[in-house]
Motif scaffolding. Structure first.
Motif, PDB file in Angstrom:
ATOM      1  N   ILE A  17       0.844  -1.198   0.000  1.00  0.00           N
ATOM      2  CA  ILE A  17       0.000   0.000   0.000  1.00  0.00           C
ATOM      3  C   ILE A  17       0.879   1.249   0.000  1.00  0.00           C
ATOM      4  N   LEU A  18       0.707   2.006  -1.061  1.00  0.00           N
ATOM      5  CA  LEU A  18       1.606   3.118  -1.358  1.00  0.00           C
ATOM      6  C   LEU A  18       1.041   4.439  -0.861  1.00  0.00           C
ATOM      7  N   ILE A  56       3.114  -1.029   4.097  1.00  0.00           N
ATOM      8  CA  ILE A  56       2.745   0.359   3.809  1.00  0.00           C
ATOM      9  C   ILE A  56       4.054   1.105   3.526  1.00  0.00           C
ATOM     10  N   TYR A  57       4.135   1.791   2.381  1.00  0.00           N
ATOM     11  CA  TYR A  57       5.425   2.402   2.028  1.00  0.00           C
ATOM     12  C   TYR A  57       5.261   3.772   1.371  1.00  0.00           C
ATOM     13  N   ILE A  58       6.376   4.506   1.358  1.00  0.00           N
ATOM     14  CA  ILE A  58       6.353   5.902   0.900  1.00  0.00           C
ATOM     15  C   ILE A  58       6.975   6.004  -0.503  1.00  0.00           C
ATOM     16  N   GLN A  59       6.188   6.534  -1.423  1.00  0.00           N
ATOM     17  CA  GLN A  59       6.568   6.565  -2.840  1.00  0.00           C
ATOM     18  C   GLN A  59       7.929   7.228  -3.094  1.00  0.00           C
ATOM     19  N   SER A  60       8.161   8.388  -2.483  1.00  0.00           N
ATOM     20  CA  SER A  60       9.392   9.133  -2.801  1.00  0.00           C
ATOM     21  C   SER A  60      10.648   8.393  -2.341  1.00  0.00           C
ATOM     22  N   LEU A  61      10.491   7.407  -1.457  1.00  0.00           N
ATOM     23  CA  LEU A  61      11.664   6.681  -0.979  1.00  0.00           C
ATOM     24  C   LEU A  61      11.994   5.480  -1.871  1.00  0.00           C
ATOM     25  N   ILE A 111       6.545   0.841  11.218  1.00  0.00           N
ATOM     26  CA  ILE A 111       5.754   0.150  10.198  1.00  0.00           C
ATOM     27  C   ILE A 111       6.060   0.738   8.817  1.00  0.00           C
ATOM     28  N   LEU A 112       6.152   2.070   8.756  1.00  0.00           N
ATOM     29  CA  LEU A 112       6.449   2.738   7.474  1.00  0.00           C
ATOM     30  C   LEU A 112       7.859   2.404   6.996  1.00  0.00           C
ATOM     31  N   ASN A 113       8.771   2.408   7.940  1.00  0.00           N
ATOM     32  CA  ASN A 113      10.155   2.117   7.615  1.00  0.00           C
ATOM     33  C   ASN A 113      10.309   0.693   7.073  1.00  0.00           C
ATOM     34  N   ASP A 114       9.720  -0.262   7.784  1.00  0.00           N
ATOM     35  CA  ASP A 114       9.808  -1.670   7.359  1.00  0.00           C
ATOM     36  C   ASP A 114       9.111  -1.874   6.019  1.00  0.00           C
ATOM     37  N   GLY A 115       7.921  -1.262   5.867  1.00  0.00           N
ATOM     38  CA  GLY A 115       7.167  -1.414   4.626  1.00  0.00           C
ATOM     39  C   GLY A 115       7.944  -0.855   3.443  1.00  0.00           C
ATOM     40  N   THR A 116       8.576   0.283   3.660  1.00  0.00           N
ATOM     41  CA  THR A 116       9.324   0.933   2.583  1.00  0.00           C
ATOM     42  C   THR A 116      10.538   0.083   2.195  1.00  0.00           C
TER      43      THR A 116
END
Ligand code: ATP
Ligand code: MG
Length: 333
Positions: A37-38, A78-83, A304-309
């Motif tokens: 999930i982006l 769950i991850y962050i697009q720009s990364l 959670i964001l860090n791991d997902g990314t």
């Protein structure tokens, strides 16, 4: 397991449109699919380039909304697009495979361009390269992780179609590299706004947010559009043109009684709105409470964001090895 890729723009909190349009599907499907999930911060910047604070602040809000609504970090990334710079790289390669005329023909982009006249001009004459091209970047979002299934609202169908076209063209030119992804729609793929607008949307200010408290929900529901032909409390009315009944239907609340009382003129709109506000608030209670937990534990959200990314990035790196090889760009490998 097939792979799900989907996401949202960090331009505000999630609302009922997101929930019934796509999020509920993702929550259900996450146990049977490899789910990514982006949080589309790069895409959010296309029409918010002058407001980086807003985009930044909403990344965490979005993550908390996902978790509160039932996205389980043990089953979804769950991850962050720009990364994920691989997405930006793939966007550049894809941009050779689609004509500018085709981008202009995309009905969703056209519609959004017309809604944003202050940014893009009366007739879209100041539209940016980035905004016009965001469906290309979205094609890269999906394919950079080998996405196969994309649960979305129906405004996204033209973008998924464009993604499929780009994939076919890519495979044609550089050899079989990607699968064509498929959109999955919910039973309610476009949720209307409180004002009766055909889409509940952050940009239109006609939303009930998943995190709204009972007082806020009540205030908003009181402003919802009802049958314009009903003037007095005991006039008979048509529930099918009433936004209040529309949301009662969405959460399946006491429908038979409401419908028959409304048609017979035995139900005033104010009472009906109060009943809806209470029922909606109850419906969203678990989400609100779960959200409070994450608001109090920001370090968990960050992890959670860090791991997902990290998981998404590893996957994108593998896919891009294949892409560069097929494009003859694998110089020193
Ligand atoms: P913005 O106004 O910033 O574009 P938005 O409310 O349209 O915000 P997005 O982040 O663009 O929200 O959309 C994310 C996902 O939610 C997409 O899959 C979209 O189809 C879905 N979605 C958004 N609004 C609705 C709605 N009213 N009904 C059904 N699905 C929706
Ligand atoms: Mg949108």
């Amino acid at each position: 397991m097939k792979t799900i890729i989907t996401g949202d723009r960090p331009t505000g909190k999630l609302h009922l449109g997101h929930y019934f349009g796509s999020l509920q599907n993702r929550v259900k499907m996450q146990y049977d699919y490899d789910t990514y999930i982006l949080i589309a911060d790069v895409q959010a910047l296309t029409d918010n380039f002058n407001n980086p604070d807003k985009v930044r602040a909403n990344v965490k809000e979005l993550a908390m909304d996902y978790l509160a609504a039932g996205i389980d970090p043990n089953h979804s990334h769950i991850y962050i697009q720009s990364l994920i710079p691989e997405i930006a790289e793939l966007t550049v390669y894809f941009s050779n495979l689609i004509s500018v005329a085709r981008l202009y023909r995309n009905p969703t982009t056209k519609h959004e361009m017309n809604q944003k006249k202050e940014l893009f001009g009366e007739a879209g004459e100041s539209i940016t390269y980035g905004f016009l091209g965001y469906p290309v970047s979205q094609a890269a979002d999906i394919t950079a992780l080998d996405g196969e299934i994309v649960p979305v609202g129906d405004d996204q169908l033209p973008h998924i179609e464009q993604t499929r076209e780009v994939v076919r063209k890519f495979n044609n030119v550089y050899g079989e590299t990607f699968k064509e992804p498929e959109a999955v729609l919910s039973k309610t793929p476009r949720i209307k706004g409180l004002d009766g607008n055909e889409k509940m949307s952050k940009s239109l200010n006609n939303c009930i947010y998943l995190s709204d408290d009972e007082e806020t929900i009540t205030k908003k529901v009181m402003s919802a559009v009802t049958d314009p032909n009903k003037i007095k409390k005991d006039d008979p009315a048509n529930p099918d043109v009433c936004m209040v009944y529309y949301y009662h239907k969405l959460i399946d609340n006491n429908l038979e009684t409401i419908c028959s009382e409304c048609k017979k003129g035995e139900r005033g709109c104010v009472a009906c709105k109060k009943e809806l506000a209470t029922a909606l608030s109850e419906y969203l209670k678990t989400i609100r409470e779960k959200r409070r937990y994450y608001e109090e534990h920001p370090e968990e959200v960050e992890k959670i964001l860090n791991d997902g990314t990290e998981a998404a990035r590893n996957r994108a790196k593998e896919v891009m090895k294949r892409v560069r090889k097929n494009m003859k760009l694998d110089y020193f490998e």
